[in-house]
Design an enzyme around this catalytic site. Structure first.
Site, PDB file in Angstrom:
ATOM      1  N   GLU A 252      27.200  -2.497  -2.251  1.00 30.03           N
ATOM      2  CA  GLU A 252      27.827  -4.141  -2.478  1.00 30.03           C
ATOM      3  C   GLU A 252      26.984  -4.148  -3.548  1.00 30.03           C
ATOM      4  O   GLU A 252      25.425  -4.461  -2.570  1.00 30.03           O
ATOM      5  CB  GLU A 252      27.806  -5.515  -0.824  1.00 30.03           C
ATOM      6  CG  GLU A 252      28.497  -6.117  -1.134  1.00 30.03           C
ATOM      7  CD  GLU A 252      27.358  -6.723  -1.952  1.00 30.03           C
ATOM      8  OE1 GLU A 252      27.740  -7.286  -2.951  1.00 30.03           O
ATOM      9  OE2 GLU A 252      27.277  -7.549  -0.738  1.00 30.03           O
ATOM     10  N   CYS A 290      24.927 -11.947  -4.311  1.00 26.94           N
ATOM     11  CA  CYS A 290      25.697 -12.082  -4.823  1.00 26.94           C
ATOM     12  C   CYS A 290      26.380 -12.489  -5.255  1.00 26.94           C
ATOM     13  O   CYS A 290      27.459 -12.437  -6.329  1.00 26.94           O
ATOM     14  CB  CYS A 290      26.411 -10.946  -3.961  1.00 26.94           C
ATOM     15  SG  CYS A 290      25.036  -9.241  -2.959  1.00 26.94           S
TER      16      CYS A 290
END
Length: 484
Positions: A252, A290
């Protein structure tokens, strides 16, 4: 929050200390938050060996035992929520209100994992007599663990992203060795304290090892750790994957998330809502998320009215001491991170971008910043800012807007503000991202839904059930000679 004695780490479920230690300091004022003991090579080897030895027993541990342990963790996190939130704020620098939200999410992650543990792997039956050769045969497919997981967690969510690695592993009965971020290990070590209270987890089923980053490659390459779950930068993530091509690696890696505001999102209430959500979620972790909003792609029909509102809302963001409940934006994780953000903003302005708000630094704190007319050759046009920086882009129509979203090497999540159901489904079909959020910023994440990206935003999915799938593989059992 401070202690002179080093925090112990967790080796195969028990506390241990090494000969070396390092200090964790507050990004806000540099104060000592804690001193952390570092495992030596022999202790790391002991943890890995214990995890491998625990694999058979842990996979055979009844689901109700694993679920009860996860329920215990969820309950204790909730009971100690304020203490843990203040620890997150101390070591990470995020404002207390966001730390409280992070603890609440971690409570949910362990609760969801307990629920999934009770129903996971029930198996799928298939009759095979659809062809003549399968008469009298039946297939049962179940999932089994790939082996011990190496979980590598980032600094920006030092509890909840740890939870997203640990809870699914315990739910499916595979051991995990967790490496927390060196900047923020204390939340993970406190989680270890709560895990140690839980009954029924075999010795060796979990360890929390705060090893320095320069010792991470040896763990990554260890053949006894066949699964790696990494959250962090795309540079480090790709290097990990390239170094172990035969391992199962979940990455990720972040992105430069866009909020698309289309022409039909035009009422005063619509624009106020969009501007407020964009301003909040461009800055809510100091931009260190993110899926923080980095790009606003707005239709020309509403661009001016929206831009005015966004700038006003960004200027309302309260910066300051993260321990103050009124603070919206605290420091970045380090002064070096804030300096880097400032250099990228200066690069953009030097190449022609207009600075509409912010653009100043005070130590590790960078003021919430808005740019317009960002040139294509600016660093901020292509890289993840990971700071409180937002750029505004004017487009004509949905086709141009969606093309602008896809014109990126990242693809994690996108928010699309529209009332048009057809455009919503079109966005879902055309946008090259892992998730599309309609009517809100791209920063929304529910911990039970699949979460991850495409392109340089990574591979695989988090989200409790989806991580459980990722840690396991399908194994089929064929029964022969049955009278069906």
């Amino acid at each position: 929050m401070t202690t002179a004695a080093p925090y112990a780490f967790w080796l195969a479920g028990r506390q241990a200390t090494g000969t070396d230690s390092f200090d964790v300091t507050s990004p806000w004022d540099g104060a000592l938050v804690g001193r952390v003991s570092v495992p030596d090579d022999a202790q790391v080897e002991e943890a890995v060996a214990a995890a491998v030895a625990a694999e058979p027993a842990f996979s055979a541990t009844p689901a109700h035992v694993r679920a009860a342990a996860l329920d215990h963790v969820s309950k204790r996190l909730a009971e100690r929520a304020e203490e843990i939130a203040r620890l997150i704020t101390a070591e990470n620098g995020k404002p207390l209100k966001w730390s409280r939200g992070e603890v609440g999410r971690a409570v949910s992650v362990f609760r969801l994992a307990a629920e999934e543990a009770r129903r996971f792997n029930s198996g799928e039956m298939q009759r095979l007599d659809t062809d003549q050769g399968g008469v009298g045969r039946l297939a049962l497919t179940r999932r089994f663990g790939r082996g011990t997981v190496l979980g590598i967690a980032p600094f920006n969510f030092p509890l909840n992203l740890v939870a997203h690695k640990v809870a699914p592993a315990l739910a499916v009965g595979v051991p995990i060795i967790l490496k927390p971020a060196p900047a923020t290990p204390l939340s993970a070590l406190l989680l270890g304290e709560i895990l140690a209270e839980a009954e029924g987890l075999p010795a060796g089923s979990w360890s929390v090892l705060p090893v320095p980053n320069d010792r991470m490659p040896a763990l990554v390459r260890d053949p006894r750790l066949p699964v790696i779950s990494f959250t962090g930068s795309d540079t480090v993530g790709h290097a990990i994957a390239d170094s172990v091509p035969r391992k199962h690696v979940t990455l990720e890696l972040g992105g430069n998330a866009a909020a698309v505001v289309l022409a039909d999102w035009s009422s005063e209430a619509d624009l106020d809502w969009a501007a407020g959500r964009i301003a909040t979620f461009a800055n809510y972790q100091g931009g260190q998320s993110c899926i923080s909003v980095q790009r606003v792609i707005a239709d020309a029909a509403i661009y001016d009215a929206l831009a005015e509102r966004i700038v006003a809302k960004v200027r309302e963001q309260v910066t300051g001491d993260p321990a103050d409940g009124a603070t919206d934006v605290g420091p970045l994780v380090s002064e070096a991170a804030a300096i880097r953000v400032g250099q990228w903003v200066d690069d953009a302005v030097g190449k022609g971008a207009k600075l509409l708000a912010g653009g100043t630094r005070d130590g590790a704190t960078y003021a919430p910043t808005v740019l317009a007319d960002l040139p294509a050759d600016a660093v901020l046009a292509t890289e993840e800012a990971f700071g409180p920086v937002l750029s505004l882009h004017r487009v004509n129509g949905a086709e141009e807007a969606f093309a602008a979203v896809n014109d990126s090497r990242f693809g994690l999540q996108t928010g699309v503000f529209t009332h048009d159901l057809q455009l919503a489904f079109r966005a879902h079909r055309e946008l090259e991202v892992g998730g599309v959020v309609i009517g809100d910023a791209p920063s929304y994440r529910a911990d039970q839904m699949p979460y991850g990206g495409v392109k340089d935003s990574g591979t695989g999915r988090e989200g409790v059930k989806y991580a459980m799938d990722d840690y396991t593989y399908e194994r089929v059992l064929v029964l022969t000679g049955l009278d069906l």
